[in-house]
Scaffold this motif. Sequence first.
Motif, short mmCIF file in Angstrom:
data_model
loop_
_atom_site.label_atom_id
_atom_site.label_comp_id
_atom_site.label_asym_id
_atom_site.label_seq_id
_atom_site.Cartn_x
_atom_site.Cartn_y
_atom_site.Cartn_z
N PHE A 128 0.83 -1.21 0.00
CA PHE A 128 0.00 0.00 0.00
C PHE A 128 0.86 1.25 0.00
N VAL A 129 1.84 1.28 0.89
CA VAL A 129 2.74 2.44 0.98
C VAL A 129 3.56 2.56 -0.30
N ALA A 130 4.04 1.44 -0.81
CA ALA A 130 4.92 1.46 -1.99
C ALA A 130 4.23 2.03 -3.20
N ILE A 131 2.97 1.65 -3.42
CA ILE A 131 2.30 2.09 -4.64
C ILE A 131 1.58 3.43 -4.45
N ALA A 132 1.12 3.73 -3.21
CA ALA A 132 0.36 4.95 -2.98
C ALA A 132 1.28 6.16 -2.80
N TRP A 133 2.40 5.99 -2.12
CA TRP A 133 3.25 7.14 -1.82
C TRP A 133 4.61 7.08 -2.51
N LEU A 134 5.19 5.89 -2.59
CA LEU A 134 6.51 5.79 -3.19
C LEU A 134 6.45 5.60 -4.71
N LYS A 135 5.26 5.34 -5.25
CA LYS A 135 5.04 5.18 -6.69
C LYS A 135 5.91 4.06 -7.28
N VAL A 136 6.07 2.98 -6.53
CA VAL A 136 6.83 1.83 -7.02
C VAL A 136 5.99 1.13 -8.09
N PRO A 137 6.56 0.80 -9.24
CA PRO A 137 5.78 0.08 -10.28
C PRO A 137 5.26 -1.25 -9.75
N PHE A 138 4.05 -1.58 -10.16
CA PHE A 138 3.40 -2.79 -9.68
C PHE A 138 4.21 -4.06 -9.94
N PRO A 139 4.85 -4.24 -11.11
CA PRO A 139 5.64 -5.47 -11.31
C PRO A 139 6.73 -5.67 -10.26
N TRP A 140 7.31 -4.58 -9.78
CA TRP A 140 8.34 -4.71 -8.74
C TRP A 140 7.73 -5.14 -7.41
N ILE A 141 6.52 -4.68 -7.14
CA ILE A 141 5.82 -5.11 -5.91
C ILE A 141 5.51 -6.60 -5.99
N ALA A 143 -2.50 0.82 -14.29
CA ALA A 143 -1.06 0.76 -14.54
C ALA A 143 -0.71 1.03 -15.99
N VAL A 144 -1.63 0.74 -16.92
CA VAL A 144 -1.33 0.90 -18.34
C VAL A 144 -1.99 2.15 -18.94
N LEU A 145 -2.91 2.78 -18.21
CA LEU A 145 -3.60 3.94 -18.77
C LEU A 145 -2.65 5.07 -19.17
N PRO A 146 -1.59 5.36 -18.41
CA PRO A 146 -0.65 6.39 -18.91
C PRO A 146 -0.04 6.03 -20.26
N TYR A 147 0.25 4.76 -20.48
CA TYR A 147 0.80 4.32 -21.77
C TYR A 147 -0.24 4.48 -22.87
N VAL A 148 -1.50 4.11 -22.58
CA VAL A 148 -2.56 4.26 -23.57
C VAL A 148 -2.79 5.74 -23.88
N TYR A 149 -2.78 6.57 -22.85
CA TYR A 149 -2.96 8.01 -23.06
C TYR A 149 -1.85 8.56 -23.95
N GLN A 150 -0.63 8.20 -23.64
CA GLN A 150 0.50 8.71 -24.42
C GLN A 150 0.40 8.29 -25.88
N VAL A 167 -1.50 -7.68 -3.17
CA VAL A 167 -2.58 -7.15 -4.01
C VAL A 167 -3.69 -6.54 -3.16
N VAL A 168 -3.90 -7.06 -1.94
CA VAL A 168 -4.88 -6.44 -1.04
C VAL A 168 -4.50 -4.98 -0.79
N GLY A 169 -3.21 -4.74 -0.56
CA GLY A 169 -2.75 -3.36 -0.37
C GLY A 169 -2.94 -2.52 -1.61
N VAL A 170 -2.70 -3.13 -2.77
CA VAL A 170 -2.85 -2.40 -4.03
C VAL A 170 -4.32 -2.04 -4.26
N ILE A 171 -5.23 -2.98 -3.97
CA ILE A 171 -6.65 -2.70 -4.15
C ILE A 171 -7.09 -1.59 -3.20
#
Length: 459
Positions: free
Chosen positions: A168-181, A283-290, A391-395
């Motif tokens: 939760f902390v990694a993806i919400a505040w540290l912006k760690v990419p999901f594959p690394w988590i 996770a992929v929406l920025p890529y789709v937007y770009q 994944v519970v933290g990610v959700i």
Amino acid sequence: MSAVIVETPGAALAPAAVSFAEAFRFWLKLGFISFGGPAGQIAIMHRELVEQRRWISERRFLHALNYCMLLPGPEAQQLATYIGWLMHRTWGGIVAGGLFVLPSLFILVGLGWVYLAFGDVNWVAGLFYGIKPAVAAIVLHAVWRIGSRTLRSPRQVPLLWAIALGSFVAIAWLKVPFPWIVLAAGLIGFFGSRFAPGQFAGGGGHAGGGRSWGPALIDDDTPTPAHARFSRSHLLAIAAVGALLWLLPMGMLVAVHGWQGTLAQMGWFFTKAALLTFGGAYAVLPYVYQGAVEHHQWLTGPQMIDGLALGETTPGPLIMVVAFVGFVGGWTRQVLGPDALFLAGALAATVVTWFTFLPSFLFILAGGPLVESTHGQLRFTAPLTAITAAVVGVIATLALFFLDHIARAAPTPGWPVDLVSLALTAAAAVALFRFKLGVIPVIAGCALVGMALRLAGLA
């Protein structure tokens, strides 16, 4: 096509064998009620398939879910494909996964037509205003349901709780990419199971949480059916068919429109996007937007945001927003000429959906037998259990994102947040948690309230 049958001794009996027609009706229903993003969709499938119908046991359900979490693509749709395949072979998987997507495709094509042909309509905006708080409450409810079964008591599985909080902390505040988590959680599970196996036993708490729904059709000890056993020839056949299913439509698009044509470029771009969707659609929406907005200019930035709102409030995977992208791109580029704008949009939406979801089916049909051979083996399940905790933290971060989005979208005068939207969210949460209402009544009720408020000028 035969279903898996298990005989359970004692008074409690497993459900009767499920026919292909009965399964077809359920998967069709699921395609129309799968609101709430992956968290809500997985919760709906758990309630329907594990708790009520008992087609599959909790541990087998979680084992399949863990595998789908590892894959690029929409995990809820892949989970439906997996269970359908396990019950009724290849066609069962195709029907389950296909019906998970098709209703959303048709709905988004229709909404895209209304959006482009008629523009902004006040009552439609009101419906969306009410639906967004309902979706936020649904995701919160799903976090509680899935988290309570996965994590159990902090005293029992403190390591899983630490993984969930860390993700939760990694993806919400540290912006760690999901594959690394995912990788970090898997490694913790792999090595942790050697030193603290009790932390990872029982499927992360789903099967070991002290709750039993009764014997299931596909139970913990049900032998793997013949079609779900690994075979090298089967793997090669799936790979060959998958290659043809990609090459033939792509070859037709290139032959008719050329490699630089809009449809061929859409097919190629969304094939790449499909292989990058680790961690869900966000996770992929920025890529789709770009790619879709900035590079190819198939639609504008505001149109992309509107499409995301439509994707959030329609059934099916959130990544189905790509169907809206395709529809708008096919319409604005007039790929079939100026006199066939709707057909152009519908064709482009179909092309985009095909190339986005084809890899998901191949991953399940090719990898499922390998996964089935590992259920119940701690050295394989421990990394997946740790990933589920992560994944519970990610959700939970997804729920936080929704709450932040609706609170800040249109602040109440004199307040930094939208009090009406937050009140609707609280009411929807009470309906789900306290009164156990279903997803559809909650969404419908909030939508009607939102429309009334907007028409009355109160929102």
